[in-house]
Design an enzyme around this catalytic site. Structure first.
Site, PDB file in Angstrom:
ATOM      1  N   LYS A   1      42.837  39.721  39.124  1.00 39.03           N
ATOM      2  CA  LYS A   1      43.570  38.711  39.888  1.00 39.03           C
ATOM      3  C   LYS A   1      44.124  37.620  38.973  1.00 39.03           C
ATOM      4  O   LYS A   1      45.225  37.143  39.164  1.00 39.03           O
ATOM      5  CB  LYS A   1      42.619  38.109  40.929  1.00 39.03           C
ATOM      6  CG  LYS A   1      43.263  37.115  41.866  1.00 39.03           C
ATOM      7  CD  LYS A   1      44.031  37.821  42.962  1.00 39.03           C
ATOM      8  CE  LYS A   1      44.879  36.895  43.783  1.00 39.03           C
ATOM      9  NZ  LYS A   1      46.029  37.574  44.368  1.00 39.03           N
TER      10      LYS A   1
ATOM     11  N   GLU B   1      59.904  43.637  43.646  1.00 38.37           N
ATOM     12  CA  GLU B   1      58.571  43.268  44.139  1.00 38.37           C
ATOM     13  C   GLU B   1      57.998  44.372  45.040  1.00 38.37           C
ATOM     14  O   GLU B   1      56.805  44.675  44.971  1.00 38.37           O
ATOM     15  CB  GLU B   1      58.647  41.913  44.858  1.00 38.37           C
ATOM     16  CG  GLU B   1      57.362  41.440  45.513  1.00 38.37           C
ATOM     17  CD  GLU B   1      56.181  41.276  44.571  1.00 38.37           C
ATOM     18  OE1 GLU B   1      56.337  41.376  43.346  1.00 38.37           O
ATOM     19  OE2 GLU B   1      55.061  41.082  45.089  1.00 38.37           O
TER      20      GLU B   1
ATOM     21  N   ASN C   1      39.511  20.591  57.916  1.00 39.41           N
ATOM     22  CA  ASN C   1      40.288  21.725  57.427  1.00 39.41           C
ATOM     23  C   ASN C   1      41.711  21.484  57.896  1.00 39.41           C
ATOM     24  O   ASN C   1      41.927  21.265  59.080  1.00 39.41           O
ATOM     25  CB  ASN C   1      39.702  23.007  58.038  1.00 39.41           C
ATOM     26  CG  ASN C   1      40.473  24.245  57.669  1.00 39.41           C
ATOM     27  OD1 ASN C   1      41.288  24.239  56.751  1.00 39.41           O
ATOM     28  ND2 ASN C   1      40.213  25.326  58.399  1.00 39.41           N
ATOM     29  N   GLY C   2      42.683  21.470  56.993  1.00 38.47           N
ATOM     30  CA  GLY C   2      44.071  21.256  57.386  1.00 38.47           C
ATOM     31  C   GLY C   2      44.733  20.204  56.512  1.00 38.47           C
ATOM     32  O   GLY C   2      44.248  19.901  55.414  1.00 38.47           O
TER      33      GLY C   2
ATOM     34  N   GLU D   1      51.227  49.215  42.297  1.00 42.69           N
ATOM     35  CA  GLU D   1      49.966  48.528  42.040  1.00 42.69           C
ATOM     36  C   GLU D   1      48.845  48.996  42.975  1.00 42.69           C
ATOM     37  O   GLU D   1      47.725  49.233  42.532  1.00 42.69           O
ATOM     38  CB  GLU D   1      50.235  47.039  42.259  1.00 42.69           C
ATOM     39  CG  GLU D   1      49.119  46.119  42.013  1.00 42.69           C
ATOM     40  CD  GLU D   1      49.526  44.670  42.318  1.00 42.69           C
ATOM     41  OE1 GLU D   1      48.838  43.794  41.833  1.00 42.69           O
ATOM     42  OE2 GLU D   1      50.513  44.428  43.059  1.00 42.69           O
TER      43      GLU D   1
ATOM     44  N   TRP E   1      39.134  24.066  49.673  1.00 41.54           N
ATOM     45  CA  TRP E   1      40.253  24.600  48.891  1.00 41.54           C
ATOM     46  C   TRP E   1      41.260  23.468  48.865  1.00 41.54           C
ATOM     47  O   TRP E   1      41.905  23.163  49.860  1.00 41.54           O
ATOM     48  CB  TRP E   1      40.829  25.838  49.566  1.00 41.54           C
ATOM     49  CG  TRP E   1      42.005  26.377  48.837  1.00 41.54           C
ATOM     50  CD1 TRP E   1      43.320  26.141  49.093  1.00 41.54           C
ATOM     51  CD2 TRP E   1      41.973  27.238  47.708  1.00 41.54           C
ATOM     52  NE1 TRP E   1      44.103  26.799  48.194  1.00 41.54           N
ATOM     53  CE2 TRP E   1      43.315  27.475  47.330  1.00 41.54           C
ATOM     54  CE3 TRP E   1      40.946  27.817  46.951  1.00 41.54           C
ATOM     55  CZ2 TRP E   1      43.639  28.297  46.245  1.00 41.54           C
ATOM     56  CZ3 TRP E   1      41.284  28.628  45.878  1.00 41.54           C
ATOM     57  CH2 TRP E   1      42.623  28.858  45.545  1.00 41.54           C
TER      58      TRP E   1
ATOM     59  N   ARG F   1      37.049  31.249  52.018  1.00 41.80           N
ATOM     60  CA  ARG F   1      38.095  30.344  52.518  1.00 41.80           C
ATOM     61  C   ARG F   1      38.399  29.213  51.531  1.00 41.80           C
ATOM     62  O   ARG F   1      39.355  28.458  51.715  1.00 41.80           O
ATOM     63  CB  ARG F   1      37.657  29.716  53.843  1.00 41.80           C
ATOM     64  CG  ARG F   1      37.573  30.688  54.985  1.00 41.80           C
ATOM     65  CD  ARG F   1      37.174  29.972  56.251  1.00 41.80           C
ATOM     66  NE  ARG F   1      38.202  29.051  56.684  1.00 41.80           N
ATOM     67  CZ  ARG F   1      39.171  29.354  57.530  1.00 41.80           C
ATOM     68  NH1 ARG F   1      39.234  30.551  58.047  1.00 41.80           N
ATOM     69  NH2 ARG F   1      40.078  28.471  57.874  1.00 41.80           N
TER      70      ARG F   1
ATOM     71  N   HIS G   1      74.095  54.216  36.577  1.00 42.09           N
ATOM     72  CA  HIS G   1      74.030  54.063  35.118  1.00 42.09           C
ATOM     73  C   HIS G   1      72.772  54.696  34.534  1.00 42.09           C
ATOM     74  O   HIS G   1      72.346  54.334  33.440  1.00 42.09           O
ATOM     75  CB  HIS G   1      74.120  52.578  34.759  1.00 42.09           C
ATOM     76  CG  HIS G   1      75.410  51.955  35.201  1.00 42.09           C
ATOM     77  ND1 HIS G   1      76.611  52.244  34.609  1.00 42.09           N
ATOM     78  CD2 HIS G   1      75.693  51.119  36.228  1.00 42.09           C
ATOM     79  CE1 HIS G   1      77.584  51.587  35.236  1.00 42.09           C
ATOM     80  NE2 HIS G   1      77.042  50.896  36.233  1.00 42.09           N
TER      81      HIS G   1
ATOM     82  N   CYS H   1      40.043  25.632  54.342  1.00 41.39           N
ATOM     83  CA  CYS H   1      38.689  25.264  53.919  1.00 41.39           C
ATOM     84  C   CYS H   1      37.725  25.852  54.935  1.00 41.39           C
ATOM     85  O   CYS H   1      38.139  26.362  55.969  1.00 41.39           O
ATOM     86  CB  CYS H   1      38.511  23.763  53.897  1.00 41.39           C
ATOM     87  SG  CYS H   1      39.701  22.916  52.843  1.00 41.39           S
TER      88      CYS H   1
ATOM     89  N   LYS I   1      54.460  46.194  44.259  1.00 39.86           N
ATOM     90  CA  LYS I   1      53.361  46.304  45.228  1.00 39.86           C
ATOM     91  C   LYS I   1      52.966  47.757  45.395  1.00 39.86           C
ATOM     92  O   LYS I   1      51.795  48.102  45.437  1.00 39.86           O
ATOM     93  CB  LYS I   1      53.747  45.749  46.613  1.00 39.86           C
ATOM     94  CG  LYS I   1      53.857  44.263  46.775  1.00 39.86           C
ATOM     95  CD  LYS I   1      52.551  43.512  46.766  1.00 39.86           C
ATOM     96  CE  LYS I   1      52.143  43.093  45.401  1.00 39.86           C
ATOM     97  NZ  LYS I   1      52.544  41.808  44.932  1.00 39.86           N
TER      98      LYS I   1
HETATM   99  C1  F6R Z   1      50.835  41.455  41.470  1.00 41.45           C
HETATM  100  C2  F6R Z   1      50.261  40.252  40.894  1.00 41.45           C
HETATM  101  C3  F6R Z   1      50.542  39.934  39.482  1.00 41.45           C
HETATM  102  C4  F6R Z   1      50.640  38.418  39.276  1.00 41.45           C
HETATM  103  C5  F6R Z   1      50.759  38.080  37.777  1.00 41.45           C
HETATM  104  C6  F6R Z   1      50.963  36.600  37.568  1.00 41.45           C
HETATM  105  O1  F6R Z   1      50.503  41.617  42.813  1.00 41.45           O
HETATM  106  O2  F6R Z   1      49.556  39.549  41.560  1.00 41.45           O
HETATM  107  O3  F6R Z   1      51.696  40.563  39.023  1.00 41.45           O
HETATM  108  O4  F6R Z   1      51.760  37.950  39.966  1.00 41.45           O
HETATM  109  O5  F6R Z   1      49.593  38.495  37.122  1.00 41.45           O
HETATM  110  O6  F6R Z   1      49.904  35.880  38.103  1.00 41.45           O
HETATM  111  P1  F6R Z   1      50.010  34.336  38.410  1.00 41.45           P
HETATM  112  O7  F6R Z   1      50.974  34.149  39.528  1.00 41.45           O
HETATM  113  O8  F6R Z   1      48.617  33.926  38.771  1.00 41.45           O
HETATM  114  O9  F6R Z   1      50.504  33.684  37.156  1.00 41.45           O
END
Ligand code: F6R
Length: 596
Positions: A591, A469, A97-98, A476, A71, A27, A492, A2, A473
């Site tokens: 996001k 993953e 905060n915490g 992406e 948060w 934050r 394969h 927070c 990354k």
């Molecule tokens: C990749 C990424 C996305 C999310 C996906 C699911 O870095 O962030 O692949 O993981 O859109 O999002 P959430 O976890 O919010 O359901």
């Protein structure tokens, strides 16, 4: 995570506090509040972002105050649960905060003494605790109150009739900004740079009394501490990212504390409340998208090993249109945002099919938390970079906890085994920090390989999803075409694509698949592909097979996904930076995905 600010000086506190608070909005932004000491203690708070608070709050007179942007980690993001909190007689206000891990015991004792609570938060106990200690000065009351608190905190407290802010911290940041005839308190310097660049950093266990023209710091034994202020050279934009060039890098570096926070209050004793005290499950299904799906795939290995419960993992958009009815008694929905449409729809479908549902989510009060029977919150704090990093790692922590819980219910895990797992979980922040300390080495590898058009990521067993993953990354944020494979699958099909122009990242930690991994590395090396291996420190054999090796501290293989993914996050970050990509906002992706 927070944001806290405080002001004491000759000017009207309210506009200064709101302006400073806005610089901390990254934050946390689910609710906010302000308290100003004037003729009376004026306190106003609101659900939503700071602009909502600003639009609704009355004019407040007074030149001493505190404010907070929240948060949520304990209690939903509602107006009642927003900070500041007052005591029973509305004489003092506090922000925090915490996480107070012993808040339930404290609250029970305070209630028994007649204190009346207005919220579900851990924070409110501190307002009542200070009130109960308030004989004489505020500084002494805060010192006595904080001695009873367990957990992590930065607190700031003001009292009606006073001319001071009293603040203290343990494992949450706290800084005092020094002005001319005025002083400031904040959870980080970002909030204060418009007003001053002279800062006093408060250390763990210290309590500080701040008036308009004095700052007194006391250590945990009550002795005065002398400390020279430091000059901060940041500009405002740098500081919002805490001095990091991108939110993604900042969030990668926050992972040791995010793991620590996610464990807090959950592993202190073996007798902590189980997530499901009423049921045992014959099988588990995990449903998620993207990075969260990869966390789910790691979760399968964890649950099967620790709880011995067969587990399947499915992508949300596939699950929701599948036709099997009531296939798994326990459905686990993993989603950092808690708003992903396909995962939400999967949750509804799962309940319709009569399954018990649990969500692993990072955003308190998010949509999915209202659709499921139980929520395990990750406590990563807000993640601003589009690429999920700290939320992934804390999802893994939640899955270890869930598996441990299911194992205890199923009686597949003895108390001794659980204790050993807790020990491993507690050592994860250190293991991650070790990887972060190798950032320069990883950066050098990214400089060497950033020209690649394609890259392959291979792993086996619990590190197979980590390879997926790592590839996600990389594609992406660096726009390099990254493909993840279980290493045994190369022959394969994918081997046809392996060449000197396609580096292979091979996760080759010492587990029961290690020899097979060395075989896979030889296969790709023989076709001219450069190999970057990730292995355990001391494994000199690996260096004979690979062109480059990133060494991580040796830990039991089941826990290795955590440090391994941090190495891959850094690698993808530096690849993207070398290629000049817009790291925090990669093209075409958002996001939170609220469309299907
Ligand atoms: C990749 C990424 C996305 C999310 C996906 C699911 O870095 O962030 O692949 O993981 O859109 O999002 P959430 O976890 O919010 O359901």
């Amino acid at each position: 995570m927070c944001g806290i600010v405080g002001y004491v000086g000759p000017r009207r506190a309210q506009p200064i506090l709101i302006d400073c608070l806005k610089r901390l909005e990254y934050r946390g932004y689910d609710s906010a509040g302000i308290a100003v000491v004037g003729k009376s203690l004026q306190l106003f708070k609101s659900e939503g972002e700071i602009s909502v608070l600003e639009g609704k709050m009355p004019e407040m007179e007074g030149s001493l105050g505190i404010a907070h942007t929240r948060w949520a980690t304990q209690g939903k993001p509602t107006t009642e649960n927003a900070h500041p909190f007052a005591d029973c007689s509305n004489m003092l206000a506090i922000v925090h905060n915490g996480i107070i891990s012993n808040f339930m015991d404290l609250r029970d004792a305070l209630k028994a003494d007649g204190h009346v609570f207005s919220s579900e938060t851990d924070t409110e106990v501190f307002a009542h605790l200070v009130e109960s200690e308030l004989e004489g000065d505020l500084l002494g009351a805060v010192q006595r109150a904080v001695a009873k608190v367990e957990g992590t905190y930065a607190f700031a407290v003001v009292a009606q009739g006073g001319d001071e802010i009293v603040a203290t911290r343990r494992e949450s940041p706290l800084v005092i900004g020094l002005g001319n005839g005025e002083n400031f308190v904040a959870s980080d310097v970002t909030a204060l740079l418009k007003h001053t660049n002279r800062m006093l950093y408060i250390e763990d266990g210290e309590v500080v009394r701040v008036t308009k023209d004095s700052v007194r710091i006391l250590d945990s034994s009550g002795k005065d501490v002398r400390r020279e202020p430091q000059k901060v050279a940041w500009n405002i934009e740098d500081a919002e990212k805490g001095g990091y060039p991108h939110f993604m890098l900042k969030e990668i570096y926050e992972q040791p504390s995010a793991i620590h926070d996610s464990l807090l209050g959950r592993v202190e004793s073996l007798d902590t409340e189980p997530f499901f005290s009423d049921s045992t499950f014959s099988n588990v299904k995990i449903v998620a998208c993207g990075t969260s799906y990869h966390a789910g795939l790691v979760g399968k290995y964890i649950i099967e090993e620790l709880a011995k419960i067969p587990t399947t993992v499915q992508i949300s958009s596939e699950y929701r249109y599948s036709s099997v009815s009531r296939e798994s008694p326990l459905m686990v929905l993993v989603t950092q945002s808690g708003e992903t449409l396909d995962t939400m729809a999967a949750a509804r479908e799962a309940r319709k099919r009569g399954n018990k549902t649990v969500a692993i989510a990072n955003v308190m009060g998010s949509a999915i938390t209202r659709e499921v029977d139980h929520v395990i919150y990750t406590r990563a704090g807000p993640e601003i970079g589009v690429a999920a990093t700290k939320t992934f790692v804390t999802q893994l922590v939640a899955l270890y906890l869930l598996a441990m819980d299911l194992g205890a219910q199923n009686r597949t895990l003895s108390a001794l085994a659980r204790r050993a797992i807790i020990g491993q979980l507690r050592s994860l922040p250190r293991a991650v920090q070790d990887v972060l300390n190798k950032a320069q080495e990883i950066e050098a590898l990214a400089k060497k390989y950033h020209g690649a058009r394609d890259m392959f990521f291979i792993g086996r067993n619990v590190n197979y999803p980590v390879a997926l993953e790592g590839a996600l990354k990389t594609k992406e944020i660096s726009y390099i075409h990254g493909e993840g494979y279980p290493a045994g699958e190369l022959k394969h099909g994918p081997l046809a694509l392996i060449s000197k122009d396609s580096p292979v990242v091979a996760i080759a930690i010492k587990d029961h698949t290690y020899d097979k991994m060395l075989g896979n590395i030889s296969e790709v090396s023989a076709r001219g592909s450069p190999v970057i291996a990730i292995g355990f420190e001391g494994d000199t054999e690996l260096a004979k097979f690979a062109d480059d090796v990133i060494y991580i501290r040796e830990i039991p293989p089941l826990f290795s996904p955590v440090p391994v993914i941090v190495a891959l996050q850094l690698f993808s970050y530096y690849l993207a930076r070398e290629r000049g990509c817009p790291i925090d906002k990669p093209r075409n992706i958002a996001k939170t995905v609220t469309v299907d």
